[in-house]
Design an enzyme around this catalytic site. Structure first.
Site, PDB file in Angstrom:
ATOM      1  N   CYS A 120       0.869  -1.090   0.001  1.00 16.18           N
ATOM      2  CA  CYS A 120       0.081  -0.002   0.043  1.00 16.18           C
ATOM      3  C   CYS A 120       1.072   1.154   0.007  1.00 16.18           C
ATOM      4  CB  CYS A 120      -0.928  -0.061   1.178  1.00 16.18           C
ATOM      5  SG  CYS A 120      -2.325   1.076   1.029  1.00 16.18           S
ATOM      6  N   CYS A 122       0.043   4.127   1.752  1.00 20.07           N
ATOM      7  CA  CYS A 122      -0.506   5.375   2.687  1.00 20.07           C
ATOM      8  C   CYS A 122       0.611   5.455   3.877  1.00 20.07           C
ATOM      9  CB  CYS A 122      -1.777   4.966   3.361  1.00 20.07           C
ATOM     10  SG  CYS A 122      -1.509   3.378   4.369  1.00 20.07           S
ATOM     11  N   CYS A 130      -3.852   6.202   0.075  1.00 16.40           N
ATOM     12  CA  CYS A 130      -3.425   5.105  -0.349  1.00 16.40           C
ATOM     13  C   CYS A 130      -2.943   4.853  -1.746  1.00 16.40           C
ATOM     14  CB  CYS A 130      -4.303   3.790  -0.064  1.00 16.40           C
ATOM     15  SG  CYS A 130      -4.777   3.641   1.550  1.00 16.40           S
ATOM     16  N   LYS A 199     -12.572  -5.109   2.367  1.00 18.50           N
ATOM     17  CA  LYS A 199     -11.804  -4.385   3.300  1.00 18.50           C
ATOM     18  C   LYS A 199     -12.898  -3.070   3.418  1.00 18.50           C
ATOM     19  CE  LYS A 199      -7.814  -1.548   4.618  1.00 18.50           C
ATOM     20  NZ  LYS A 199      -6.382  -1.036   4.207  1.00 18.50           N
ATOM     21  N   ARG A 209      -3.365   3.569  12.611  1.00 17.92           N
ATOM     22  CA  ARG A 209      -3.011   4.941  11.880  1.00 17.92           C
ATOM     23  C   ARG A 209      -1.748   5.524  12.819  1.00 17.92           C
ATOM     24  NH1 ARG A 209      -8.461   6.024   8.826  1.00 17.92           N
ATOM     25  NH2 ARG A 209      -8.485   4.096   7.608  1.00 17.92           N
ATOM     26  N   ARG A 221     -10.948   7.465   3.835  1.00 15.09           N
ATOM     27  CA  ARG A 221     -10.933   6.457   2.920  1.00 15.09           C
ATOM     28  C   ARG A 221     -12.055   5.947   2.241  1.00 15.09           C
ATOM     29  NH1 ARG A 221      -5.278   6.364   3.708  1.00 15.09           N
ATOM     30  NH2 ARG A 221      -4.654   5.594   5.841  1.00 15.09           N
ATOM     31  N   GLU A 237     -16.866  -7.859  -4.634  1.00 19.89           N
ATOM     32  CA  GLU A 237     -15.211  -7.746  -4.425  1.00 19.89           C
ATOM     33  C   GLU A 237     -14.781  -9.131  -4.575  1.00 19.89           C
ATOM     34  OE1 GLU A 237     -13.346  -5.171  -4.635  1.00 19.89           O
ATOM     35  OE2 GLU A 237     -14.612  -3.372  -4.062  1.00 19.89           O
ATOM     36  N   LYS A 252     -11.691  -7.812   6.497  1.00 21.47           N
ATOM     37  CA  LYS A 252     -11.144  -6.902   7.444  1.00 21.47           C
ATOM     38  C   LYS A 252     -12.311  -5.734   7.802  1.00 21.47           C
ATOM     39  CE  LYS A 252      -7.468  -3.928   7.487  1.00 21.47           C
ATOM     40  NZ  LYS A 252      -6.229  -3.205   6.907  1.00 21.47           N
ATOM     41  N   SER A 278      -6.507  -3.377  14.516  1.00 19.31           N
ATOM     42  CA  SER A 278      -5.640  -2.529  15.731  1.00 19.31           C
ATOM     43  C   SER A 278      -6.817  -2.430  16.570  1.00 19.31           C
ATOM     44  CB  SER A 278      -5.003  -1.401  15.109  1.00 19.31           C
ATOM     45  OG  SER A 278      -6.029  -0.534  14.209  1.00 19.31           O
ATOM     46  N   TYR A 317      -2.466  -9.301  16.371  1.00 19.39           N
ATOM     47  CA  TYR A 317      -1.483  -8.568  17.221  1.00 19.39           C
ATOM     48  C   TYR A 317      -1.276  -9.402  18.441  1.00 19.39           C
ATOM     49  CZ  TYR A 317      -2.295  -4.851  13.926  1.00 19.39           C
ATOM     50  OH  TYR A 317      -2.504  -3.972  12.721  1.00 19.39           O
TER      51      TYR A 317
HETATM   52  C1  PBG Z   1      -2.975   0.200   4.832  1.00 20.29           C
HETATM   53  C2  PBG Z   1      -3.426  -0.619   5.969  1.00 20.29           C
HETATM   54  C3  PBG Z   1      -4.346  -0.405   7.092  1.00 20.29           C
HETATM   55  C4  PBG Z   1      -4.580  -1.504   7.895  1.00 20.29           C
HETATM   56  C5  PBG Z   1      -4.201  -2.646   7.377  1.00 20.29           C
HETATM   57  N1  PBG Z   1      -3.212  -2.068   6.063  1.00 20.29           N
HETATM   58  C6  PBG Z   1      -4.924   0.846   7.593  1.00 20.29           C
HETATM   59  C7  PBG Z   1      -5.820   1.575   6.482  1.00 20.29           C
HETATM   60  O1  PBG Z   1      -6.359   1.230   5.721  1.00 20.29           O
HETATM   61  O2  PBG Z   1      -6.269   2.961   7.014  1.00 20.29           O
HETATM   62  C8  PBG Z   1      -5.345  -1.578   9.165  1.00 20.29           C
HETATM   63  C9  PBG Z   1      -4.897  -2.641  10.059  1.00 20.29           C
HETATM   64  C10 PBG Z   1      -5.205  -2.275  11.528  1.00 20.29           C
HETATM   65  O3  PBG Z   1      -5.826  -1.495  11.909  1.00 20.29           O
HETATM   66  O4  PBG Z   1      -4.811  -3.239  12.389  1.00 20.29           O
HETATM   67  N2  PBG Z   1      -3.608   0.516   4.025  1.00 20.29           N
END
Ligand code: PBG
Length: 329
Positions: A120, A122, A130, A199, A209, A221, A237, A252, A278, A317
């Site tokens: 990615c 970003c 991104c 996603k 972030r 986003r 998708e 996700k 996260s 994690y």
């Molecule tokens: C990058 C990306 C993100 C996450 C995984 N790859 C952040 C986003 O899309 O803003 C999120 C992972 C997480 O929250 O643990 N694009």
């Protein structure tokens, strides 16, 4: 029959274990790491919003991974924090970018470890989106097709460095095809694509972030990530990514989206990975640190739920901690 006696099969630990349908082993888990490009080789900085997680220098990452591998770690997902960012995210596809360096180091030191790279822009763009923006854009309307080229370059540079699997997370349309074509042309026909096929635009990514220093500087986003009110979009998708050649699908976030995991599982034969993101991690950690919940029990219950829903793999994690505590082998 008098009535159904469900308790007959629940009467002892051994019997419950014998009857248990759903398991988790180290072969189901993927540990994400944040590696930062820095001159301070001992850099290890705790991420405030993700207790127990760190931004790590190459050397510190190596130490951490060494311990985790000794505890049974099988696979990692890498995120990079470059020293410099620019509008086109050039450190994402630099031959000596932080992720490329990390992959080379880990491959050399831990040849058996499966190394997955997040693909990615970003973390590498100065605006935090991104992909590419038009000059003067203040809404974050990422330009789709010219971003594809950069994503493909990024994926190829990861494969060249030795990545076992590439995982595009940008949500541009057509990225799986662009990456597959570029990998094949560069001689990486055997490198699988683990696509973030489904996603959603989610507030659960908030702590990430902070960790990856990748929050968009303006806008959000929602013009590229999915609207969480929609289920049918996930099916479209899914078909797009099957057709474009994805080998594994990521769904996700995970917890609030188990209906989506199950729906995709029922509709296709592509192996699925649930990403416990996260915010999901931090919520469990926060409650655990307050002594409000039984942490180990809650982690296991939440992960088993994802496996029950149909995920083969779980990106979490908690991986390192679960292996260290011997809760998963
Ligand atoms: C990058 C990306 C993100 C996450 C995984 N790859 C952040 C986003 O899309 O803003 C999120 C992972 C997480 O929250 O643990 N694009």
């Amino acid at each position: 029959m008098e009535f159904y006696r469900g308790r007959r099969l629940r009467n002892s630990v051994a019997l419950r274990d014998l009857m248990a349908e759903t398991t988790i082993t180290a072969n189901d888990l993927i540990m994400p790491y944040f590696v930062i490009e820095t001159d301070d080789e001992d850099f290890k900085s705790p991420i405030n919003s993700m207790p127990g997680q760190y931004q790590l220098s190459l050397k510190q990452l190596n130490e951490t991974v060494k311990k985790a591998v000794a505890n049974g770690l099988k696979a990692v997902l890498l995120f990079g924090l470059p020293k410099v960012k620019d509008p086109v995210g050039s450190q994402a596809y630099a031959e000596n970018g932080i992720v490329q360096q990390t992959v080379r180091m880990l491959k050399q030191n831990f040849p058996q470890l499966i190394i997955i790279t997040d693909v990615c822009l970003c973390e590498y763009t100065s605006h935090g989106h991104c992909g590419l923006l038009c000059e003067g854009d203040k809404q974050g309307l990422v330009i789709n097709d010219s971003t594809l080229e950069l994503l493909a370059k990024t994926a190829v540079s990861h494969a060249k460095a030795g990545a076992d699997i590439v995982a595009p997370s940008d949500m541009m349309d057509g990225r799986v095809r662009a990456i597959r074509t570029a990998l094949d042309e560069a001689g990486f026909k055997q490198t699988p694509i683990m696509s973030y096929a489904v996603k959603y635009a989610s507030a659960f990514y908030g702590p990430f972030r902070d960790a990856a220093e990748s929050a968009p500087q303006f806008g959000d986003r929602r013009t590229y990530q999915m609207d969480f009110r929609n289920q049918s979009e996930a099916i479209r998708e899914m078909y797009a990514d099957i057709e474009e050649g994805a080998d594994i699908f990521i769904i996700k976030p995970a917890s609030a989206y188990q209906d989506i995991i199950r729906m995709i599982y029922d509709r296709c034969d592509v192996p699925l990975a649930a990403y416990q993101v996260s915010g999901e991690y931090s919520m469990i950690k926060a409650a655990a640190l307050n002594g409000w919940i039984n942490e180990n029990a809650i982690i296991m219950e939440s992960l088993i739920g994802m496996r029950r829903a149909g995920a083969k793999l779980i990106i979490t994690y908690f991986t390192e901690e679960l292996l260290e505590k011997g809760l998963i082998k």
